[in-house]
Scaffold this active site. Structure first.
Site, PDB file in Angstrom:
ATOM      1  N   CYS A 185      18.767 124.162  50.429  1.00  0.00           N
ATOM      2  CA  CYS A 185      19.363 125.022  49.391  1.00  0.00           C
ATOM      3  C   CYS A 185      18.807 126.441  49.393  1.00  0.00           C
ATOM      4  CB  CYS A 185      19.201 124.375  48.010  1.00  0.00           C
ATOM      5  SG  CYS A 185      17.498 124.228  47.421  1.00  0.00           S
ATOM      6  N   HIS A 244      16.212 123.401  42.811  1.00  0.00           N
ATOM      7  CA  HIS A 244      17.485 123.623  43.506  1.00  0.00           C
ATOM      8  C   HIS A 244      18.011 125.015  43.158  1.00  0.00           C
ATOM      9  CE1 HIS A 244      20.944 122.315  45.815  1.00  0.00           C
ATOM     10  NE2 HIS A 244      21.743 122.811  44.890  1.00  0.00           N
ATOM     11  N   HIS A 303      26.473 126.332  47.657  1.00  0.00           N
ATOM     12  CA  HIS A 303      25.120 125.789  47.786  1.00  0.00           C
ATOM     13  C   HIS A 303      25.085 124.710  48.863  1.00  0.00           C
ATOM     14  CE1 HIS A 303      25.358 121.926  45.129  1.00  0.00           C
ATOM     15  NE2 HIS A 303      26.565 122.243  45.529  1.00  0.00           N
TER      16      HIS A 303
END
Length: 362
Positions: free
Chosen positions: A276, A324, A336
């Site tokens: 990520c 994240h 993402h």
């Protein structure tokens, strides 16, 4: 008997999930056994082994495991970044030590040359010999040369002492950086072990399901994300959000969206795969704005802004531990790299628990 068996299975599942959440260990709880047919959550198709309620519990377990793997990935990436930095520092210090040793050798050679010159002249430098002359002009010239020689010797000694001190400092710094390097290597190894354990546990849970059940599980994942996104949009969170990106933000968005379809791989920074924060850091690097490598460091170091003020290119940080990150692209969406087994994709910005928003080019 059947009810007692199901109750036991349910209790086992809840306890295992609690253990996963509290300890962060990668032991996978058993896939729950099918719910009784009298249950309201029982499968509509008798051929299906698991109800949606069963699969929802599995989904929650898998999500927990992957979130823990994500946090460990951040720890690994940070340790790797620090290791690279310390390795670079050690290389610089090693060069400085070599240069310092060469400098000291050259200064000692100069000092030795001065000493040998004085020895050949009976212990007196040429200026001192002239100072003893009966000729007044030569005497004055000699005095000046003595002073110059004394000043040169003093400067040489000062430079030699300073170079030796610098060399000692370089050596101490190199030793300290080496200790940090080794400590970060240990952190990397621990984080890598945890990541692999969490991912394997999640994959083991999912592998126990049949293909149709895995398809239903994926649909449950999508349904949960859609519910969260709908609730977030209904709250008016992005009602007045700007649709205009900065020039750098637009470049970052263009890079990130061009990676759609590439797989998630933990620790990866492209070009073929990303985790990520590998995606977001590379996207902003492509926009000529280097940012921290990990989502936690991005949250800690980049300027924070209100959701109402965000624009395309801004980074949305997720979960309480900032494990994240996704890039806002407008219209309530992010791009993402979700988790192992998934590809870089577009998703609802509110489909996960938002911690906050940061702006790399503020």
């Amino acid at each position: 008997m059947n009810r007692r068996h199901c109750a036991t299975a349910a209790i086992t599942l809840v306890c295992a999930l609690a253990l996963l959440t509290s300890t962060g260990q990668a032991s996978a709880a058993p896939v729950p056994e099918p719910s009784p047919s009298s249950s309201s959550a029982a499968p509509a198709d008798p051929s299906q082994r698991y109800s949606n309620a069963d699969l929802e519990k599995v989904r929650e377990q898998i999500e927990t495991l992957y979130r823990q793997a994500g946090a460990a990935t951040d720890a690994y990436n940070l340790a790797e970044e620090q290791t690279k930095k310390q390795s670079g520092e050690i290389v610089k210090l090693a060069k400085a030590i070599v240069d310092g040793q060469a400098r000291i050798a050259a200064l000692k050679d100069r000092a030795g040359a001065q000493a040998r010159e004085q020895y050949r002249n009976g212990g007196l430098p040429p200026g001192a010999q002239l100072a003893l002359s009966n000729d007044p002009k030569l005497f004055l010239d000699g005095i000046n040369k003595v002073r110059q020689s004394q000043q040169a010797s003093k400067s040489l000694l000062t430079e030699l002492n300073q170079t030796q001190q610098d060399l000692e400092t370089y050596t101490q710094d190199a030793s300290a950086n080496w200790e940090k390097l080794e400590a970060n290597r240990v952190k990397q190894a621990k984080a890598k072990k945890k990541i692999n354990a969490q991912i394997k546990a999640a994959e083991k849970l999912e592998s126990r399901l049949e293909k149709k059940e895995r398809d239903r599980l994926r649909q449950l994942e999508q349904d949960a994300a859609n519910r969260a996104q709908t609730a977030w949009l209904s709250s008016g969170a992005v009602k007045d959000v700007s649709v205009e990106a900065s020039e750098a933000g637009a470049a970052a968005v263009a890079f990130a969206t061009a990676q759609i379809g590439k797989p998630y791989v933990w620790g990866a920074e492209g070009p073929g795969s990303y985790d990520c924060s590998g995606l977001t850091s590379r996207a902003w690097l492509a926009a000529k704005r280097p940012i921290p490598r990990t989502s936690q460091e991005q949250w800690r170091l980049l300027p924070r802004i209100d959701i109402q003020d965000m624009r395309p290119g801004d980074l949305i940080i997720y979960h309480a531990d900032a494990s994240h990150v996704g890039m806002y692209v407008g219209d309530g969406a992010i791009v993402h790299s979700p988790r192992p087994g998934r590809n870089v994709t577009l998703a609802g910005a509110g489909s996960m628990k938002i911690l906050g928003v940061v702006r790399p080019d503020k």
